[in-house]
Design a protein around this motif. Structure first.
Motif, PDB file in Angstrom:
ATOM      1  N   ASP A 115       0.864  -1.181   0.000  1.00 46.23           N
ATOM      2  CA  ASP A 115       0.000   0.000   0.000  1.00 46.23           C
ATOM      3  C   ASP A 115       0.901   1.232   0.000  1.00 46.23           C
ATOM      4  N   LYS A 120      -0.859   2.924   7.415  1.00 44.35           N
ATOM      5  CA  LYS A 120      -1.690   1.708   7.330  1.00 44.35           C
ATOM      6  C   LYS A 120      -0.823   0.460   7.491  1.00 44.35           C
ATOM      7  N   VAL A 152      -6.529  -1.415  -5.785  1.00 39.22           N
ATOM      8  CA  VAL A 152      -6.189   0.008  -5.606  1.00 39.22           C
ATOM      9  C   VAL A 152      -7.335   0.862  -6.155  1.00 39.22           C
ATOM     10  N   ASP A 154      -9.489   2.987  -8.677  1.00 37.35           N
ATOM     11  CA  ASP A 154      -9.599   2.740 -10.126  1.00 37.35           C
ATOM     12  C   ASP A 154      -8.532   3.484 -10.940  1.00 37.35           C
ATOM     13  N   VAL A 191     -12.724  -8.982 -11.780  1.00 39.55           N
ATOM     14  CA  VAL A 191     -13.794  -9.397 -10.864  1.00 39.55           C
ATOM     15  C   VAL A 191     -14.600  -8.150 -10.508  1.00 39.55           C
ATOM     16  N   THR A 193     -18.404  -7.141  -9.365  1.00 42.46           N
ATOM     17  CA  THR A 193     -19.681  -7.700  -8.910  1.00 42.46           C
ATOM     18  C   THR A 193     -20.844  -7.226  -9.784  1.00 42.46           C
TER      19      THR A 193
HETATM   20  N1  NAD Z   1     -14.917  -5.921  -7.726  1.00 41.32           N
HETATM   21  C1  NAD Z   1     -15.837  -5.424  -6.930  1.00 41.32           C
HETATM   22  O1  NAD Z   1     -16.955  -5.912  -6.869  1.00 41.32           O
HETATM   23  C2  NAD Z   1     -15.455  -4.259  -6.086  1.00 41.32           C
HETATM   24  C3  NAD Z   1     -16.117  -3.974  -4.889  1.00 41.32           C
HETATM   25  C4  NAD Z   1     -15.654  -2.906  -4.148  1.00 41.32           C
HETATM   26  C5  NAD Z   1     -14.600  -2.126  -4.609  1.00 41.32           C
HETATM   27  N2  NAD Z   1     -14.025  -2.404  -5.799  1.00 41.32           N
HETATM   28  C6  NAD Z   1     -12.863  -1.664  -6.318  1.00 41.32           C
HETATM   29  O2  NAD Z   1     -11.732  -2.120  -5.568  1.00 41.32           O
HETATM   30  C7  NAD Z   1     -10.800  -1.060  -5.408  1.00 41.32           C
HETATM   31  C8  NAD Z   1     -10.518  -0.870  -3.921  1.00 41.32           C
HETATM   32  O3  NAD Z   1     -11.722  -0.545  -3.249  1.00 41.32           O
HETATM   33  P1  NAD Z   1     -11.711  -0.210  -1.687  1.00 41.32           P
HETATM   34  O4  NAD Z   1     -13.118   0.015  -1.305  1.00 41.32           O
HETATM   35  O5  NAD Z   1     -10.899  -1.215  -0.972  1.00 41.32           O
HETATM   36  O6  NAD Z   1     -10.945   1.211  -1.703  1.00 41.32           O
HETATM   37  P2  NAD Z   1     -10.210   1.926  -0.492  1.00 41.32           P
HETATM   38  O7  NAD Z   1     -10.171   3.386  -0.843  1.00 41.32           O
HETATM   39  O8  NAD Z   1     -10.770   1.495   0.812  1.00 41.32           O
HETATM   40  O9  NAD Z   1      -8.716   1.338  -0.576  1.00 41.32           O
HETATM   41  C9  NAD Z   1      -7.772   1.654  -1.578  1.00 41.32           C
HETATM   42  C10 NAD Z   1      -6.396   1.392  -0.982  1.00 41.32           C
HETATM   43  O10 NAD Z   1      -5.425   1.503  -2.012  1.00 41.32           O
HETATM   44  C11 NAD Z   1      -4.308   2.242  -1.495  1.00 41.32           C
HETATM   45  N3  NAD Z   1      -3.594   2.810  -2.630  1.00 41.32           N
HETATM   46  C12 NAD Z   1      -3.797   3.977  -3.292  1.00 41.32           C
HETATM   47  N4  NAD Z   1      -2.932   4.091  -4.320  1.00 41.32           N
HETATM   48  C13 NAD Z   1      -2.172   2.966  -4.307  1.00 41.32           C
HETATM   49  C14 NAD Z   1      -1.109   2.483  -5.121  1.00 41.32           C
HETATM   50  N5  NAD Z   1      -0.659   3.184  -6.170  1.00 41.32           N
HETATM   51  N6  NAD Z   1      -0.535   1.300  -4.793  1.00 41.32           N
HETATM   52  C15 NAD Z   1      -0.969   0.576  -3.725  1.00 41.32           C
HETATM   53  N7  NAD Z   1      -1.983   0.974  -2.919  1.00 41.32           N
HETATM   54  C16 NAD Z   1      -2.582   2.153  -3.214  1.00 41.32           C
HETATM   55  C17 NAD Z   1      -4.922   3.248  -0.547  1.00 41.32           C
HETATM   56  O11 NAD Z   1      -3.959   3.730   0.396  1.00 41.32           O
HETATM   57  C18 NAD Z   1      -6.006   2.397   0.107  1.00 41.32           C
HETATM   58  O12 NAD Z   1      -5.496   1.703   1.235  1.00 41.32           O
HETATM   59  C19 NAD Z   1     -11.419   0.147  -6.089  1.00 41.32           C
HETATM   60  O13 NAD Z   1     -10.907   0.222  -7.395  1.00 41.32           O
HETATM   61  C20 NAD Z   1     -12.910  -0.169  -6.138  1.00 41.32           C
HETATM   62  O14 NAD Z   1     -13.550   0.447  -7.234  1.00 41.32           O
HETATM   63  C21 NAD Z   1     -14.424  -3.473  -6.526  1.00 41.32           C
END
Ligand code: NAD
Length: 203
Positions: A115, A120, A152, A154, A191, A193
């Motif tokens: 991260d 964190k 991460v 989007d 993946v 949803t």
């Molecule tokens: N597939 C699904 O059904 C689904 C469901 C929920 C969220 N998502 C997607 O999953 C991703 C994460 O969602 P979330 O709710 O956990 O978001 P979040 O904001 O809670 O977490 C994102 C994390 O990524 C970290 N981060 C930021 N830039 C980074 C980088 N360059 N390298 C590594 N870490 C980095 C941040 O510090 C944070 O801890 C988003 O893209 C969201 O759209 C997908």
């Protein structure tokens, strides 16, 4: 060997996982249907794509079936030999995956989480080693990480995928909403949803 179509492959991967958890020696297609929710005919058709040389009396031999799936799909059936993987992005989703037992019983081992947020990484309590993304290239190489789970934001997804690919990553499970562009030798599974649900209600 018969070519196995994509949907059958996915079901066979799941079957291999379920079979590896079975304690009994034989299993019938009725029992497999109850375990998976798929029709018996579908299960039998998928299994018929494998090169099973033994007869099927009173059900399938669990070990033979498991090994046949692994050998046909060229997946590692030796649980002692694991593919190292990592999670990139330890927010709500990444942390949930880190804490889940998603890798348990599979041939994959979670060896690192990354991260950008230093706080964190320091605060999170987990047995999995966590690193700042500054160290991504160094750690991917030293830990011989082969696969990554991307969670991460989007807008960072393609950039992080490019960094992972430059380190020689073989495959990415992409949870972000960004459709990744990757070279043909790198496997990506998206993946999402909402997309999966849309697929379910589409005719
Ligand atoms: N597939 C699904 O059904 C689904 C469901 C929920 C969220 N998502 C997607 O999953 C991703 C994460 O969602 P979330 O709710 O956990 O978001 P979040 O904001 O809670 O977490 C994102 C994390 O990524 C970290 N981060 C930021 N830039 C980074 C980088 N360059 N390298 C590594 N870490 C980095 C941040 O510090 C944070 O801890 C988003 O893209 C969201 O759209 C997908």
């Amino acid at each position: 060997m018969k070519k196995i179509p994509g949907p059958s492959k996915k079901r066979l991967f799941t079957l291999a996982r379920l079979l590896s958890q079975q304690k009994k020696e034989k299993i019938t297609s009725v029992e497999l249907s109850a375990l998976t929710g798929w029709g018996e005919a579908t299960i039998r058709r998928d299994i018929s794509l494998l090169e099973l040389h033994n007869g099927v009396s009173n059900g399938y031999d669990v070990k033979i079936l498991h090994d046949a799936i692994c050998s046909s799909l060229q997946i590692n059936s030796d649980q002692a030999e694991k593919h190292p993987c990592c999670i990139v992005g330890l927010g709500k989703l990444g942390e949930a995956l880190l804490e889940s037992s998603v890798f348990k019983g599979s041939s994959f081992e979670l060896v690192a989480g990354f991260d950008t947020n230093f706080n964190k990484i320091e605060i999170m309590k987990t047995e999995i080693p966590l690193f700042a993304t500054l160290d991504l290239e160094k750690k991917i190489r030293s830990l011989k990480i082969e696969y990554a789970v991307l969670a991460v934001p989007d807008e960072k997804a393609q950039f992080m995928a490019d960094r992972l690919i430059a380190c020689g990553i073989r495959g990415i499970v992409n949870y972000t909403n960004t459709v990744l562009s990757v070279p043909k030798e790198v496997r990506v599974e998206h993946v999402n949803t909402a997309v999966i649900l849309t697929g379910m209600c589409a005719c």
